[in-house]
Design a protein around this motif. Structure first.
Motif, short mmCIF file in Angstrom:
data_model
loop_
_atom_site.label_atom_id
_atom_site.label_comp_id
_atom_site.label_asym_id
_atom_site.label_seq_id
_atom_site.Cartn_x
_atom_site.Cartn_y
_atom_site.Cartn_z
N PRO A 106 67.20 64.90 13.68
CA PRO A 106 68.56 64.46 13.33
C PRO A 106 68.78 63.04 13.86
CG PRO A 106 68.61 66.62 14.39
CD PRO A 106 67.21 66.10 14.53
N LYS A 107 69.67 62.31 13.21
CA LYS A 107 70.00 60.96 13.70
C LYS A 107 70.71 61.09 15.05
CE LYS A 107 70.28 58.69 9.25
NZ LYS A 107 71.10 57.94 8.30
N PRO A 108 70.24 60.37 16.06
CA PRO A 108 70.86 60.44 17.39
C PRO A 108 72.29 59.87 17.39
CG PRO A 108 68.67 59.46 17.52
CD PRO A 108 69.03 59.56 16.06
N HIS A 109 73.13 60.43 18.26
CA HIS A 109 74.48 59.90 18.45
C HIS A 109 74.39 58.47 18.98
CE1 HIS A 109 75.99 63.93 17.88
NE2 HIS A 109 75.17 64.36 18.82
N GLY A 110 75.16 57.59 18.43
CA GLY A 110 75.20 56.22 18.89
C GLY A 110 74.02 55.37 18.42
N ASN A 111 73.23 55.89 17.49
CA ASN A 111 72.11 55.13 16.92
C ASN A 111 71.16 54.61 18.01
OD1 ASN A 111 70.77 54.21 14.62
ND2 ASN A 111 71.68 52.18 14.80
N VAL A 112 70.94 55.42 19.05
CA VAL A 112 70.10 55.01 20.18
C VAL A 112 68.70 55.60 20.05
CG1 VAL A 112 72.07 54.81 21.75
CG2 VAL A 112 70.81 56.97 21.61
N ASP A 113 67.75 55.02 20.77
CA ASP A 113 66.42 55.60 20.87
C ASP A 113 66.48 56.80 21.82
OD1 ASP A 113 65.39 53.66 19.21
OD2 ASP A 113 64.31 52.59 20.79
N VAL A 114 65.75 57.84 21.48
CA VAL A 114 65.70 59.05 22.30
C VAL A 114 64.28 59.21 22.81
CG1 VAL A 114 66.03 61.55 22.34
CG2 VAL A 114 67.51 60.13 20.91
N LYS A 115 64.12 59.27 24.13
CA LYS A 115 62.81 59.44 24.74
C LYS A 115 62.62 60.91 25.08
CE LYS A 115 63.09 54.84 26.65
NZ LYS A 115 63.32 54.04 27.85
N VAL A 116 61.50 61.47 24.61
CA VAL A 116 61.23 62.89 24.80
C VAL A 116 59.85 63.05 25.43
CG1 VAL A 116 60.92 65.12 23.63
CG2 VAL A 116 62.57 63.47 22.73
N THR A 117 59.76 63.92 26.42
CA THR A 117 58.47 64.37 26.93
C THR A 117 58.46 65.88 26.78
OG1 THR A 117 58.33 62.55 28.51
CG2 THR A 117 56.92 64.46 28.93
N TYR A 118 57.44 66.39 26.08
CA TYR A 118 57.40 67.81 25.78
C TYR A 118 56.02 68.38 26.04
CZ TYR A 118 58.80 72.14 23.62
OH TYR A 118 59.11 73.45 23.41
N PRO A 119 55.93 69.46 26.83
CA PRO A 119 54.63 70.04 27.15
C PRO A 119 54.23 71.13 26.15
CG PRO A 119 56.31 71.05 28.51
CD PRO A 119 57.01 70.03 27.63
N PHE A 120 53.00 71.09 25.71
CA PHE A 120 52.43 72.12 24.85
C PHE A 120 51.30 72.79 25.63
CE2 PHE A 120 54.16 68.98 21.96
CZ PHE A 120 54.83 69.75 21.02
N VAL A 121 51.36 74.10 25.79
CA VAL A 121 50.31 74.86 26.46
C VAL A 121 49.48 75.52 25.37
CG1 VAL A 121 49.77 76.68 28.11
CG2 VAL A 121 51.77 75.21 28.48
N LEU A 122 48.21 75.14 25.29
CA LEU A 122 47.35 75.61 24.21
C LEU A 122 46.20 76.42 24.77
CD1 LEU A 122 47.28 72.15 22.43
CD2 LEU A 122 48.58 74.14 21.70
N ARG A 123 46.07 77.65 24.28
CA ARG A 123 44.95 78.49 24.68
C ARG A 123 44.73 79.57 23.63
NH1 ARG A 123 48.24 80.37 29.60
NH2 ARG A 123 49.63 81.88 28.68
N ARG A 124 43.52 80.10 23.59
CA ARG A 124 43.19 81.15 22.64
C ARG A 124 44.11 82.35 22.87
NH1 ARG A 124 38.16 80.61 19.90
NH2 ARG A 124 38.25 82.84 19.55
N ALA A 125 44.47 83.02 21.81
CA ALA A 125 45.41 84.14 21.89
C ALA A 125 44.91 85.26 22.78
CB ALA A 125 45.70 84.69 20.49
N ASN A 126 43.59 85.48 22.84
CA ASN A 126 43.07 86.57 23.64
C ASN A 126 42.81 86.19 25.09
OD1 ASN A 126 40.94 84.91 23.15
ND2 ASN A 126 39.53 86.50 22.46
N LYS A 127 43.13 84.96 25.48
CA LYS A 127 42.96 84.49 26.86
C LYS A 127 44.30 84.55 27.58
CE LYS A 127 38.74 82.72 26.41
NZ LYS A 127 37.59 82.91 27.16
N ARG A 128 44.28 84.91 28.84
CA ARG A 128 45.50 84.92 29.66
C ARG A 128 45.29 84.24 30.95
NH1 ARG A 128 50.03 84.41 27.70
NH2 ARG A 128 50.77 86.02 26.40
#
Length: 121
Positions: free
Chosen positions: A99-121
């Motif tokens: 979505p367009k940010p409020h105030g037409n500003v740049d939005v900085k995002v850091t997002y973690p993705f945890v990736l592993r095989r479904a059968n691994k815990r």
């Protein structure tokens, strides 16, 4: 939440681990990530084809411009050690529409993705 198939899986991180700085709510960012998570899984499964034991956590940093388009992406931190997966993730995220940010500003995002095989815990 664990999303898995025959080849691999993806664990949705705790919402508080991600950071958002700017004119969008975390929930708005989460909605776009959920809608596009199949692209991240694709990148991970692509990496599993060459290294079946591949797993780890990738913190992606990206900047959303005032029009809701991703301007830049980078791997902020990763234990995955796979340039194939990293480059694929960057390319996919670069094409996401927010979505367009409020105030037409740049939005900085850091997002973690945890990736592993479904059968691994």
């Amino acid at each position: 939440m664990n999303i898995g198939g025959n080849a691999g899986g993806y664990d949705y991180p705790i919402q508080e681990e991600g950071t958002v700085d700017g004119g969008l709510e975390k929930s708005q960012i989460e909605a776009v990530i959920r809608r596009n998570i199949g692209q991240i899984i694709y990148c991970y499964e692509k990496g599993l084809q060459t290294k079946p034991s591949l797993s780890g956590r990738v913190a992606m940093h990206f900047v959303i411009n005032g029009q809701g388009r991703v301007r830049t992406t980078q791997v902020k931190q990763s234990s995955l050690k796979s340039s194939t997966v990293h480059n694929c993730m960057q390319g996919k995220i670069k094409n996401w529409a927010f979505p367009k940010p409020h105030g037409n500003v740049d939005v900085k995002v850091t997002y973690p993705f945890v990736l592993r095989r479904a059968n691994k815990r």
